[in-house]
Structure formats: structure tokens, C-alpha cells
Design a protein around this motif. Structure first.
Motif, PDB file in Angstrom:
ATOM      1  N   SER A  98     -13.930  33.290  80.606  1.00  0.00           N
ATOM      2  CA  SER A  98     -13.664  32.060  81.357  1.00  0.00           C
ATOM      3  C   SER A  98     -14.149  30.876  80.529  1.00  0.00           C
ATOM      4  O   SER A  98     -15.326  30.742  80.237  1.00  0.00           O
ATOM      5  N   LEU A  99     -13.213  30.041  80.126  1.00  0.00           N
ATOM      6  CA  LEU A  99     -13.491  28.865  79.309  1.00  0.00           C
ATOM      7  C   LEU A  99     -12.933  27.636  80.012  1.00  0.00           C
ATOM      8  O   LEU A  99     -11.968  27.732  80.774  1.00  0.00           O
ATOM      9  N   SER A 100     -13.514  26.488  79.741  1.00  0.00           N
ATOM     10  CA  SER A 100     -12.994  25.265  80.334  1.00  0.00           C
ATOM     11  C   SER A 100     -12.076  24.551  79.354  1.00  0.00           C
ATOM     12  O   SER A 100     -11.959  24.934  78.189  1.00  0.00           O
ATOM     13  N   ASN A 101     -11.440  23.486  79.822  1.00  0.00           N
ATOM     14  CA  ASN A 101     -10.602  22.690  78.943  1.00  0.00           C
ATOM     15  C   ASN A 101     -11.421  21.878  77.950  1.00  0.00           C
ATOM     16  O   ASN A 101     -10.856  21.241  77.063  1.00  0.00           O
ATOM     17  N   VAL A 146      -0.420  26.826  73.040  1.00  0.00           N
ATOM     18  CA  VAL A 146      -1.215  26.991  74.257  1.00  0.00           C
ATOM     19  C   VAL A 146      -2.248  28.092  74.032  1.00  0.00           C
ATOM     20  O   VAL A 146      -1.911  29.186  73.569  1.00  0.00           O
ATOM     21  N   TYR A 147      -3.513  27.796  74.367  1.00  0.00           N
ATOM     22  CA  TYR A 147      -4.585  28.766  74.138  1.00  0.00           C
ATOM     23  C   TYR A 147      -5.319  29.175  75.412  1.00  0.00           C
ATOM     24  O   TYR A 147      -6.230  30.000  75.350  1.00  0.00           O
ATOM     25  N   GLY A 148      -4.938  28.623  76.543  1.00  0.00           N
ATOM     26  CA  GLY A 148      -5.612  28.991  77.781  1.00  0.00           C
ATOM     27  C   GLY A 148      -4.692  28.847  78.974  1.00  0.00           C
ATOM     28  O   GLY A 148      -3.692  28.125  78.931  1.00  0.00           O
ATOM     29  N   GLN A 149      -5.036  29.555  80.045  1.00  0.00           N
ATOM     30  CA  GLN A 149      -4.335  29.426  81.315  1.00  0.00           C
ATOM     31  C   GLN A 149      -5.362  29.124  82.404  1.00  0.00           C
ATOM     32  O   GLN A 149      -6.385  29.786  82.509  1.00  0.00           O
ATOM     33  N   PRO A 150      -5.088  28.112  83.231  1.00  0.00           N
ATOM     34  CA  PRO A 150      -6.073  27.711  84.232  1.00  0.00           C
ATOM     35  C   PRO A 150      -6.167  28.705  85.385  1.00  0.00           C
ATOM     36  O   PRO A 150      -5.153  29.222  85.855  1.00  0.00           O
ATOM     37  N   PHE A 151      -7.392  28.960  85.810  1.00  0.00           N
ATOM     38  CA  PHE A 151      -7.629  29.745  87.025  1.00  0.00           C
ATOM     39  C   PHE A 151      -7.691  28.816  88.233  1.00  0.00           C
ATOM     40  O   PHE A 151      -7.124  29.092  89.271  1.00  0.00           O
ATOM     41  N   SER A 318     -10.628  28.205  82.968  1.00  0.00           N
ATOM     42  CA  SER A 318      -9.413  28.827  82.438  1.00  0.00           C
ATOM     43  C   SER A 318      -9.756  30.123  81.726  1.00  0.00           C
ATOM     44  O   SER A 318     -10.921  30.453  81.517  1.00  0.00           O
ATOM     45  N   TRP A 319      -8.700  30.840  81.321  1.00  0.00           N
ATOM     46  CA  TRP A 319      -8.862  32.112  80.619  1.00  0.00           C
ATOM     47  C   TRP A 319      -8.418  31.979  79.169  1.00  0.00           C
ATOM     48  O   TRP A 319      -7.375  31.414  78.886  1.00  0.00           O
ATOM     49  N   GLY A 320      -9.212  32.531  78.268  1.00  0.00           N
ATOM     50  CA  GLY A 320      -8.831  32.617  76.868  1.00  0.00           C
ATOM     51  C   GLY A 320      -9.032  34.036  76.358  1.00  0.00           C
ATOM     52  O   GLY A 320      -9.893  34.770  76.859  1.00  0.00           O
ATOM     53  N   ILE A 321      -8.241  34.432  75.364  1.00  0.00           N
ATOM     54  CA  ILE A 321      -8.326  35.774  74.778  1.00  0.00           C
ATOM     55  C   ILE A 321      -9.010  35.680  73.416  1.00  0.00           C
ATOM     56  O   ILE A 321      -8.591  34.895  72.556  1.00  0.00           O
ATOM     57  N   ILE A 335      -4.568  38.045  82.629  1.00  0.00           N
ATOM     58  CA  ILE A 335      -4.535  36.591  82.764  1.00  0.00           C
ATOM     59  C   ILE A 335      -3.315  36.138  83.549  1.00  0.00           C
ATOM     60  O   ILE A 335      -3.394  35.279  84.434  1.00  0.00           O
ATOM     61  N   SER A 336      -2.167  36.719  83.228  1.00  0.00           N
ATOM     62  CA  SER A 336      -0.934  36.289  83.894  1.00  0.00           C
ATOM     63  C   SER A 336      -0.962  36.611  85.380  1.00  0.00           C
ATOM     64  O   SER A 336      -0.340  35.914  86.188  1.00  0.00           O
ATOM     65  N   TRP A 337      -1.698  37.660  85.756  1.00  0.00           N
ATOM     66  CA  TRP A 337      -1.877  37.963  87.179  1.00  0.00           C
ATOM     67  C   TRP A 337      -2.900  37.018  87.810  1.00  0.00           C
ATOM     68  O   TRP A 337      -2.648  36.427  88.865  1.00  0.00           O
ATOM     69  N   ALA A 338      -4.054  36.839  87.157  1.00  0.00           N
ATOM     70  CA  ALA A 338      -5.139  36.051  87.740  1.00  0.00           C
ATOM     71  C   ALA A 338      -4.784  34.573  87.860  1.00  0.00           C
ATOM     72  O   ALA A 338      -5.337  33.876  88.720  1.00  0.00           O
ATOM     73  N   SER A 339      -3.890  34.075  87.022  1.00  0.00           N
ATOM     74  CA  SER A 339      -3.505  32.662  87.057  1.00  0.00           C
ATOM     75  C   SER A 339      -2.153  32.428  87.721  1.00  0.00           C
ATOM     76  O   SER A 339      -1.612  31.325  87.645  1.00  0.00           O
TER      77      SER A 339
END
Length: 454
Positions: A98-101, A146-151, A318-321, A335-339
Motif C-alpha cells: 500500500s503506497l500513496s500518491n 501508470v504505476y499504482g491503482q487507488p484503493f 494505492s497499490w504498487g507491485i 490489485i484489479s480486484w481490490a481496486s
């Protein structure tokens, strides 16, 4: 981030709910590496929305995909330290974090996290265009990937007691200026015994007092740095904004303002000690909770402005890998499920619509079931996030992305050090000029490093 700190009781409860999907992971505990070849390891902050995700994952994600998920769940400061150590070393122990913007553009530049564009293109069901544009921009690095997806996400707005203003014959504008807010604070201050005009953070910290205060600086025409890395902390516009903020909170703000952060202002508002509060949109859920004494009494309008059309901040967990992960495909599936919008529906059905991790998708704000629960603040929240511009938050070009922060690694230390002087000014222990002259020296040291690279 401290931008959206929930009540201590909620955070404490979350600490005891860290039950891992493949085993028990207590506060600081970990089942990393368990679960077989398909399992992924997720390192995340221990806030309530994340704990909800943890509880729902085994039944609704693992059962469907066959991918076990091992969670390591830590308090915010601890998880930031652990993520930084893990991702900077590229040890590969954790696949997702879990990372922020704030962190994501920095980590992307350091090549610590993997770009997601290929996964997004191959997964049209995720619907990237449904993610609110400011969120997409804030999670996109300088290379355009794009490097993250928001939760979940948030902006900021002004919250006020409708009944108190009405009793004083005051009409709150839909898009107030800061001077209008100051005038209203003066008119309602102490009209209800023991109720101050406004609550504003004064607690030291780059994510405490400078979260709201930097938005005031932006709209007053100031900036931390010019586009060519000239420090501006003691420039006239920056000083005017800080002086205004300090004068307002000293004249009409909460008791103990120099040590008040999000939690203190939330408690003051819930307890009826203040008539207005400028802070995170995420606060509205607590104010409108079933057991809140101010439920139904609050109004919500856009963040106050001066020289800009909007001034709300932007923040997203957000989520990062991790780049070193050898399970990126499985990590993306998680990630695609959680976001996803699908996950929001799941939370609404299973746990209640007030617990939906909102603030990231346009579809959330057309969902009638969600709107029925969040009608008081849903549209102001959506409007605040949609109007946020992380690349152009002020009146002049900036050298780095960010609204309430400057997205460089040095800002956490710089902002915190300068904030200590501002808090002292709020406490009456030094002048604003003295605080910002000291801050200018610190900012110029940072700027010099970047000027040398131009």
C-alpha cells in the motif's frame, strides 16, 4: 498519511483485527512466503478499510482465483519504513504494498515498482477510465506510465454547522473565499457557548499542519519552489498565506490549536466545539455516522480559494507491485480486484455502504445504494476530487507533482522542519516572518541540489 487519520479507537480496533488469509498476522506479524507457489505477499497499512479487505479476501478472491494472499499489516509510520526498506533493497519478499500518491512517482523513478500499463490494457473489465482523472494523473510517473491503482481517495473541503450559521443569519457560499470563511468564523465565534469559529490543524508535520496550509499557500499565489528550483518559503505570497492562517486560527480557532491535528479537529467537530472545519473529505463519514451527535447538522462546500478556481488537496492509498516480484501476474489479479467497482459492491453488500473505500471511481457516485448512505457528502467529495489538479495546483508552474506536498523525497523532512516554526507561531512563540525565514534556508538547501542537476 496523517491527512485522514481516523479516531484512535478505530485504529486500535484495527490493530486487533489483523487475521491473515492463510494464517494469523498480528500487529507487525507476517505470514510472508506461506501458501505455496501461487501465493502473493501484501504489505499494507492497518486502517479500517484495509482490515475489511483482509477479512473479505479469502472467501471472495482466493476461493475464486486460487491465489492465497499473505498480509503483513502495520501502523502507518511502521509500514512506511518497512516498505521503504523492502522496496529500496528489491528483496522481493513482498509482491504488493500500500503506497500513496506521494511515494508512487518517487518509487517509479527509482524503478522500485513495476509499470501497470500492460496489465490495464489486457484487463478491460477493470475499466481504467472509470478511475477519476486526478487519481490517474497522480499515480502516473514522468515517463507517462501508470504505476499504482487507488484503493480509496480523498480531497479536502469545508465542513460547517448548518444550524449554527442559520441561527446567526449567515449564508455559506457554495464556493467560499478564505476571506469569507474568516468573516464567518468571526461572526459565529462563541455565539454558542464554548463553540469556536473554526478548527484548523496546527500540529507539526508535513502531513499535519502543512496538509491544509499548503493548499492555502497555493491559492494565495505561493509555492514551495518555482519551476527552476528557486525556494519561495519566505516570498510575499507564501508569507501572506501563512500569516492569514495563523491569524485566523489564533483569533477564532480551537483551543490548543498548535497541537491539533486531524483527530483533534474531528473530535472538536463531533463534540460541538467548533462551527467550521477545513480538512479531508474522508472526515464526513465519521461526522455522518449513525452515532454521531452532529449527523444531519453538517454542510459541505468546496475548499476555500483566493486566486485559484479550486484548492482541494489529493491523496490516495494505492497499490504498487514491487519490481523484484516474480509473481506480478498474480499481484495484478489481486490489485484489479481490490481496486475494482466490483469490490465496492461487495463491501456495500457484506459490510454496509458507509464502509465502501470510495473516492476513486466515477461509478461510485452514480451508485444509488451508496448515495442513499452518503447523500450529505458524496457529491461535494466527488466534486472536490474531480477538481483537484496535482500537476497545476497554483498560479505558476511547479518543478514536481503534488498539491499539499512537493513530490520529492526531501519534502517529508523539509515540510516537517518548517512546520515546527509554523506551529510555534500559532502558539505565539515566534513570528511568522521568523519561522519562514528559517524555513527559506532549509528549502534553499534542498533546491540547490536540484538546481545543480538542471
Amino acid at each position: 498519511m496523517v491527512l485522514a487519520r481516523l479516531r484512535p479507537a478505530l485504529a486500535a480496533a484495527a490493530a486487533f483485527l489483523t487475521m491473515g488469509v492463510t494464517g494469523c498476522a498480528g500487529w507487525g506479524g507476517s505470514d510472508a512466503g506461506a501458501g505455496g507457489a501461487e501465493a502473493i505477499d501484501v504489505l499494507m497499512v492497518n486502517n479500517p478499510q484495509m482490515i475489511d479487505l483482509q477479512k473479505l479476501t479469502a472467501q471472495h478472491f482466493t476461493a475464486r482465483t486460487g491465489i492465497p494472499v499473505n498480509f503483513t499489516v502495520l501502523p502507518e509510520n511502521d509500514v512506511r519504513d518497512k516498505i521503504s526498506q523492502e522496496f529500496s533493497s528489491q528483496a522481493g519478499q513482498y509482491d504488493v504494498a500500500s503506497l500513496s500518491n506521494f511515494e508512487i512517482p518517487i518509487y517509479a523513478k527509482s524503478e522500485w515498482i513495476a509499470p501497470l500499463d500492460g496489465y490495464i490494457a489486457a484487463d478491460p473489465g477493470f475499466n481504467q477510465q472509470d478511475v477519476l482523472e486526478p487519481m490517474r494523473l497522480s499515480l502516473t510517473a514522468e515517463d507517462g506510465k501508470v504505476y499504482g491503482q487507488p484503493f480509496y481517495g480523498e480531497s479536502s473541503f469545508l465542513m460547517y454547522r448548518k444550524d449554527v450559521l442559520e441561527q446567526q443569519g449567515v449564508q455559506m457560499p457554495a464556493n467560499p473565499t478564505w476571506q469569507q470563511v474568516a468573516d464567518i468564523a468571526a461572526r459565529v465565534d462563541d455565539k454558542v457557548p464554548g463553540m469556536n469559529g473554526i478548527c484548523l490543524r496546527g500540529q507539526p508535520g508535513w502531513g499535519q499542519v502543512f496538509a491544509p496550509l499548503t493548499t492555502v499557500v497555493n491559492t494565495f499565489g505561493g509555492t514551495w519552489f518555482t519551476a527552476d528550483w528557486q525556494a519561495q518559503v519566505n516570498a510575499p505570497e507564501f508569507k501572506r498565506a501563512v500569516q492569514f492562517y495563523v491569524d485566523l486560527v489564533r483569533a477564532h480557532g480551537e483551543a490548543g490549536a498548535a497541537q491539533a491535528g486531524f483527530t483533534e479537529c474531528l473530535n472538536n467537530t463531533v463534540q460541538g466545539n467548533v462551527a467550521m472545519w477545513y480538512d479531508a473529505t474522508s472526515a464526513a463519514g465519521s461526522l455522518e455516522a449513525a452515532d454521531s451527535p452532529v449527523k444531519g447538522k453538517m454542510g459541505y462546500v468546496a475548499a476555500p480559494v483566493e486566486k485559484t478556481k479550486s484548492s482541494g488537496w489529493l491523496y490516495a492509498w494505492s497499490w504498487g507491485i514491487q519490481q523484484a516480484s516474480d509473481k506480478k501476474d498474480n499481484a495484478w489479479k489481486f490489485i484489479s480486484w481490490a481496486s475494482s467497482a466490483e469490490y465496492e459492491q461487495l463491501v456495500g453488500r457484506e459490510l454496509g455502504w458507509s464502509r465502501v473505500p470510495a473516492g476513486k471511481r466515477a461509478s461510485t457516485y452514480t451508485n444509488q445504494e451508496y448515495l442513499a448512505e452518503a447523500s450529505a457528502f458524496a457529491e461535494p467529495t466527488r466534486a472536490a476530487i474531480s477538481s483537484a489538479d496535482p500537476r497545476n495546483p497554483g498560479v505558476q508552474p511547479r518543478p514536481a507533482i503534488g498539491i499539499q506536498f512537493v513530490d520529492i523525497p526531501e519534502f517529508t523532512d523539509l515540510g516537517t522542519q518548517v512546520s515546527q516554526g509554523v506551529s510555534s507561531a500559532i502558539a505565539g512563540q515566534m513570528s511568522v516572518d521568523e519561522a519562514l525565514d528559517r524555513g527559506q534556508e532549509l528549502a534553499d538547501d534542498v533546491a540547490e541540489r536540484y538546481r545543480s542537476r538542471l
